[in-house]
Design a protein around this motif. Structure first.
Motif, PDB file in Angstrom:
ATOM      1  N   UNK A 146      31.653 -12.057   6.553  1.00 29.40           N
ATOM      2  CA  UNK A 146      31.973 -11.530   4.668  1.00 29.40           C
ATOM      3  C   UNK A 146      31.080 -10.801   3.921  1.00 29.40           C
ATOM      4  N   UNK A 147      29.576 -11.288   4.028  1.00 28.45           N
ATOM      5  CA  UNK A 147      28.698 -10.433   4.315  1.00 28.45           C
ATOM      6  C   UNK A 147      28.466  -8.189   5.464  1.00 28.45           C
ATOM      7  N   UNK A 148      29.173  -8.629   6.040  1.00 25.17           N
ATOM      8  CA  UNK A 148      29.627  -7.382   6.486  1.00 25.17           C
ATOM      9  C   UNK A 148      30.602  -6.421   5.405  1.00 25.17           C
ATOM     10  N   UNK A 149      31.751  -7.370   5.318  1.00 29.00           N
ATOM     11  CA  UNK A 149      32.202  -6.532   4.146  1.00 29.00           C
ATOM     12  C   UNK A 149      31.759  -6.666   2.898  1.00 29.00           C
ATOM     13  N   UNK A 150      31.449  -7.254   2.359  1.00 27.13           N
ATOM     14  CA  UNK A 150      30.603  -7.058   0.860  1.00 27.13           C
ATOM     15  C   UNK A 150      29.790  -5.925   1.125  1.00 27.13           C
ATOM     16  N   UNK A 151      28.741  -6.052   2.117  1.00 23.80           N
ATOM     17  CA  UNK A 151      27.403  -4.451   2.261  1.00 23.80           C
ATOM     18  C   UNK A 151      28.519  -3.489   2.010  1.00 23.80           C
ATOM     19  N   UNK A 152      29.604  -3.155   2.805  1.00 26.83           N
ATOM     20  CA  UNK A 152      30.138  -1.793   2.052  1.00 26.83           C
ATOM     21  C   UNK A 152      31.330  -1.291   1.562  1.00 26.83           C
TER      22      UNK A 152
ATOM     23  N   UNK B 287      19.848  -6.401  -3.302  1.00 24.91           N
ATOM     24  CA  UNK B 287      20.845  -5.793  -4.085  1.00 24.91           C
ATOM     25  C   UNK B 287      22.478  -6.930  -3.520  1.00 24.91           C
ATOM     26  N   UNK B 288      22.097  -6.785  -2.216  1.00 29.48           N
ATOM     27  CA  UNK B 288      23.828  -7.786  -1.531  1.00 29.48           C
ATOM     28  C   UNK B 288      23.334  -9.384  -1.900  1.00 29.48           C
ATOM     29  N   UNK B 289      21.773  -9.313  -1.772  1.00 26.24           N
ATOM     30  CA  UNK B 289      21.695 -10.684  -2.406  1.00 26.24           C
ATOM     31  C   UNK B 289      21.491 -11.292  -3.724  1.00 26.24           C
ATOM     32  N   UNK B 290      21.673 -10.803  -4.361  1.00 29.18           N
ATOM     33  CA  UNK B 290      21.866 -10.300  -5.786  1.00 29.18           C
ATOM     34  C   UNK B 290      23.791 -10.831  -6.193  1.00 29.18           C
ATOM     35  N   UNK B 291      24.380 -10.059  -5.547  1.00 26.56           N
ATOM     36  CA  UNK B 291      26.052 -10.502  -5.824  1.00 26.56           C
ATOM     37  C   UNK B 291      26.283 -11.434  -5.263  1.00 26.56           C
ATOM     38  N   UNK B 292      25.391 -11.492  -4.252  1.00 28.77           N
ATOM     39  CA  UNK B 292      26.357 -12.819  -3.151  1.00 28.77           C
ATOM     40  C   UNK B 292      26.055 -14.055  -4.336  1.00 28.77           C
ATOM     41  N   UNK B 293      24.706 -14.410  -4.015  1.00 29.77           N
ATOM     42  CA  UNK B 293      24.027 -15.758  -5.477  1.00 29.77           C
ATOM     43  C   UNK B 293      24.975 -15.478  -6.392  1.00 29.77           C
ATOM     44  N   UNK B 294      25.320 -14.719  -7.327  1.00 30.37           N
ATOM     45  CA  UNK B 294      26.186 -14.534  -8.785  1.00 30.37           C
ATOM     46  C   UNK B 294      27.707 -14.499  -7.960  1.00 30.37           C
TER      47      UNK B 294
END
Length: 394
Positions: free
Chosen positions: A174-180, A216-223
């Motif tokens: 899902x990290x790869x999916x979210x990043x894209x 940016x991805x890290x903040x998105x995942x955290x939120x």
């Protein structure tokens, strides 16, 4: 004592009280974890970041980019960039939209006289708020729930083995999916800026630095995970607290101005996040015990918020409690960056529930099932019955 058992996670407070008296600093022989139960020790561990480090994620792991798993100076840089976009004004301006979303969710169930609070209300509300913050199209919202579930599954166990390997594999996927997905959305905002949080995040700059794609991805995942889970449990726990304390519920119905104070008491009395993780950088002595360097430490915020040495009548639910120095959102440099949003969502959600649902009550006497992540407190499901009330004209 097994603090990760279902019975304990449903109601840990009797055990907390005993441990505060007998062993406020405890090493769990089964896991090797050190746990801190009194208010002063918890607050110290959360505050002294030079002794109690937040760098728990291995370098190269995506979670190492999460704000909660960084120490200064990296933490200072990331927090400054995020706060440049995620300002108090941005949060405050969300109130009308949060209220409208809360009413929309109840509209779908109000005439039936019953709802499953988690599935129908407390879970989708913060997810929709986050989606709208980032300007995500409505058709993409279901993906957010799937992503959040996979991220939170990482906190379902402290053990390794095949189960943990499957969880980690799912998180990598899902990290790869979210990043894209996120990078495509970010590129759209760079080309055509909009009035949303994502535009502010990609434009934020402090001392010539901007958020990297990983940050940016890290903040998105955290939120998406922690921000959503905390608010969901805050709403669920508020309803449980009021059902268990009908006098407080009656008073709140008579005096809605107490809603903000009631939310603070829910945060203290039934903290949505029960503990955080830290690792010691050096040997540290607490309550006569030496915690060795390199030890994993759990500051038990849920216990600290019931410490009778800090709170008068600590086991009494008092919606007028003042002062109320709880540590439900942490303390120090890692004080939860999403706390204002969670408080706002909790206050608005509780107000709308009290406005729309008369005489709400549990639909079942069966013990509720704790949520997946072991560090949070709240039910997986909470079916309610109620008498519908009218819709206020906003």
């Amino acid at each position: 004592m097994n603090i990760f058992s279902e019975a304990h996670r449903r109601n840990p407070y009797a055990a907390y009280a005993r441990l505060q008296r007998e062993s406020p600093v405890l090493r769990d022989s089964a896991t090797g974890l050190w746990m801190l139960f009194d208010h002063d020790s918890v607050k110290r561990a959360l505050h002294e970041h030079e002794t109690f480090s937040s760098r728990l994620s291995p370098p190269g792991n995506q979670t190492s980019q999460w704000l909660v798993f960084t120490d200064p100076p990296r933490h200072t840089q990331l927090r400054a960039l995020v706060m440049k976009a995620f300002t108090p004004r941005v949060v405050a301006n969300l109130e009308p939209r949060i209220r409208a979303l809360a009413h929309e969710l109840l509209d779908a169930r109000i005439e039936s006289g019953g709802l499953e609070l988690v599935e129908d209300f407390s879970l989708p509300l913060p997810l929709r708020v986050i989606a709208e913050l980032f300007g995500v199209p409505a058709e993409d919202r279901p993906r957010f729930q799937d992503w959040s579930d996979v991220i939170m599954a990482q906190g379902a166990t402290l053990q390794g083995g095949e189960a943990q390997a499957r969880v980690q594999a799912a998180f990598s996927r899902v990290t790869a999916e979210m990043n894209a997905y996120l990078q495509d959305l970010a590129e759209q905002r760079r080309s055509v800026p909009r009035d949303d949080l994502l535009t502010r995040l990609v434009e934020a700059e402090v001392d010539g630095e901007r958020l990297s794609a990983d940050a940016l991805l890290g903040f998105f995942q955290l939120l998406l995970s922690a921000g959503h889970e905390t608010t969901t449990n805050l709403i669920n726990n508020a309803v449980l607290c009021l059902l268990e304390h009908p006098d407080a519920l009656a008073r709140l119905r008579e005096a809605p101005a107490l809603t903000a104070s009631a939310i603070e008491e829910v945060l203290r009395y039934r903290a949505p996040v029960q503990f955080m993780f830290r690792v010691t950088r050096r040997d540290v002595t607490m309550h006569g015990q030496v915690i060795p360097a390199g030890s994993m430490v759990l500051p038990m915020m849920g216990a600290a918020n019931r410490d009778p040495r800090r709170f008068q009548d600590a086991d009494r639910f008092d919606i007028t409690r003042n002062p109320n120095p709880h540590v439900a959102f942490g303390h120090g440099i890692h004080f939860c960056i999403g706390a204002p949003l969670s408080r706002l969502e909790g206050r608005v959600a509780l107000g709308v529930l009290l406005e729309r649902l008369k005489d709400f009550r549990l639909a079942s006497d069966a013990p509720w099932e704790p949520r997946q992540a072991i560090h949070v407190l709240g039910p997986t499901r909470l079916p309610l019955l109620f008498t519908p009330s009218g819709r206020a004209i906003a």
